[in-house]
Design an enzyme around this catalytic site. Sequence first.
Site, PDB file in Angstrom:
ATOM      1  N   GLY A 190       0.952  -1.235  -0.092  1.00 30.43           N
ATOM      2  CA  GLY A 190       0.126   0.145   0.162  1.00 30.43           C
ATOM      3  C   GLY A 190       0.861   1.190  -0.004  1.00 30.43           C
ATOM      4  N   GLU A 246       1.652   6.046   7.522  1.00 28.25           N
ATOM      5  CA  GLU A 246       3.056   6.249   7.205  1.00 28.25           C
ATOM      6  C   GLU A 246       3.612   7.250   7.615  1.00 28.25           C
ATOM      7  OE1 GLU A 246       4.145   3.911   5.501  1.00 28.25           O
ATOM      8  OE2 GLU A 246       2.289   2.979   4.950  1.00 28.25           O
TER       9      GLU A 246
END
Length: 871
Positions: free
Chosen positions: A291, A328
């Site tokens: 991802g 992230e």
Amino acid sequence: YIIPLHYHLLLHPNLTSLSFTGSVQIQIDVQNNTNWVVLHSKGLQISKATILDQDRAHLSDQVLPVLHNPSHEQIGIFSPRVLSSGHKYFLYIEFGAELAEGFYGFYKSTYRTSTGETKTLASTHFEPTSARMAFPCFDEPNFKANFSVRIRRSPEYISLSNMPVVKTVEVNNGLLEDQFDASVKMSTYLVAFVICDFKSVSATTSSGVQVSIYATPEKWLQTRYALEVAVKMLDFYEEYFNIHYPLPKQGILCSVFQIQSFPPLYPVTSCSLPCVFPLSDLIAIPDFQSGAMENWGLTTYRETSLLFDPLTSSVSDKLWVTMVIGHELAHQWFGNLVTMEWWNDIWLNEGFARYMEYISVEATYPDLKVEEYLLYTCFAAVGHDSLNSSRPISSPAENPTQIKQMFDTVSYDKGACVLHMLRHFLTDDVFQSGIVRYLRKYSYRNARNQDLWDSLANTCSEEDFISGKHCYSSSQASKNAYLFAGEHLNLTAMMNTWTLQKGIPLVTVTRKGPRLLLRQDRFLRTMLPSDPLWSTLQQGFLWHIPLTYKTDASSTIHRHLMTTHTDSIHIGEEVSWLKVNTDMTGYYVVHYEDGGWDEMTKILWENHTALSYKDRTHLIHNVFQLVTAGHLPLNKGLDLIGYLRLETHTVPLLQGLGYLEGFYQLIEKRNEFDLTSNLGMYILRFFRAVIDQQTWSDSGSVSERRLRSEVLSLACHLDDPPCLQRARQSFKDWLQSNGTLNLPTDVATTVYSVGAQDDHGWASLLHTYNISLSAAQKSKILFALTCTRDTNKLHRLLELGLEGKMIRSQDLSSLILMVARNPRGHHLAWNFVKKNWDTLVQKFQLGSFCIRNIIIGTTGQFSSPEELTEV
């Protein structure tokens, strides 16, 4: 023996020949006398290796021999002079290689413009063990060092790395060399560089961190939502962790204007050619296996994880982009600033980042109702963890394949759910201050499980205590131990039961007058207590379970720490019912014995709002888990979800619907035509009112929109005439508009899926898929194409995915999964996997999540003894 201190790395990728050359000078600190320097290298052609002393004088006038050990992905360089302990040296290596095929190391990617031109770029993905494919290095997480990167490129490209460009100089033949600032101390797997011709938008956070989002030039307008999210997230994390974004600031030299499309107005920068790049770059890579990746200061994403097109992206797409960016950017602290010592504790990175998705999105975008999704994350973890093939959160991992296997449901989802339980157990404030302590103490260093528990329990080493750090000595800590339900707590002992043993507990509760009797066992979905192996598989398992429960007698959440196999709690005679594991904050399954489930069913039928929507969803989940495991007959589960006719909340509705849909899909694949038809009609009758309430639009709250997507998709799949009629008309209108009509994003997948059932519709969708510039639209169309009942078309899709041109290789694993879910395609997909197994392993690498998804996605559709023998 040797510790790397600073890498000076020069790379020159050639996007025409698809190769690169480079050199690296590594400053090393020798800990013990040795003649050998051993480091990692994979697939690199080493052309020169020398060792220099601290004054940059060569230790030998000979080119040093390099020994290759491919099985260990290492090279050894022999120095004729002993490298002395306590001294520093420079190791200089020149190397070259082809840009990698696939998704690891320094690899090539391409994209096609609207005019049909193919453009090439080069990007990196190093986690866990692929930095060694781009340059020789000490490729283990605890070898943290500084990195000074220089990249040579043609003027039509830009280059990006972890740090800002401090200088661009012209070298020979019109080449430019970008010289990046020296990085902070970090692990090799976080190094990143990209050479491309992308455009960006930029903005500044309230603390002055400058953020840029990069994408291919024609997708530039799809970056604006990500920019808004990234700015908000960095502001949130700086406040939550009480630590500034851990990379130095840098000015920006580009034209500034205002984006009008979202409040508040951020100053935004457009850069298509070199300028001084902002500090936190987020870039959408056209070919990307996972991802996203948290490279420090240069996070890389699959296009569907970063780009948002208001015309074709649904509310679920929006939530996904928001959560991935939250994940992230959380890593910039959890994982990058503080890194696990070794891959056995990767959950310290991934479990935390997964959990911080929920905390950050709930704080920054409350309208997205992200807390509803945490339940599904924990349900996914339970599904995996209740199999005997599960593993402990902290597990040994030595070679690259074993390390890749650690990036799984256990590290991410179970890790997040255990942290959720711990946060509710310790309280939000204690949890938050504990992780801030952890991040501050281990900044730019590596940590282990125990270090986290010590930080949360506010303990430290005797040296830290004596030196006046803000923590208790171990002896003091035991006096100050947390009180939970009046009991002192050993946090390490408790958490070791959740991280060092596999599985999930089943807590069986029985009412006996004023007392509640408790028993804990290991919950296994694949084995009954009557099985001879049952007792063997239960042996040695014991958890310290922070139980919570609510009763009808008060609104208080009661707490009890269960540390033994059997236990009891006094609840009083006046209590008529109780619900254990309030709001599913605990990671355990609950079984109500001796008529307890009938009591739960009665409450739901008579007054379901007496329980929160999370408790109602939890009951639905637990009852069907127990049905699957053989602890309850199916009719108990069906009796319980009968109340759903009264339900108005999306989450329990979708949970109940999901189980019925699962049964339908299972029977559908077994070719039990009458049973399939009868069950389909039963589901349609059962949810008729909910189906009829749905509009074919994008209106309503996030929860209402999710319900619309799921319910209408199922109704059309079950051949509901009104649903099919509306979808066919919408598809016809879309076709006649030549793709200029924008379908409501919530129902687009359903409309495409119905339209794909005839030859003309399928061919039109494949054409649109080929030319679309929206990754969100392409994923919806690809799903619809796999819904065809024509096996020839399904076979063609698989071949296109294997070829990797029209359908990218990155989408092949999910394509196989979608074909396997089609009752006409599950054997087709399995045969395709068997036939092309070697090619698939070569593309995705053994141990990767793509290979796991392919195996689970195909074999997970099987339900007969004959199919079992196939596996």
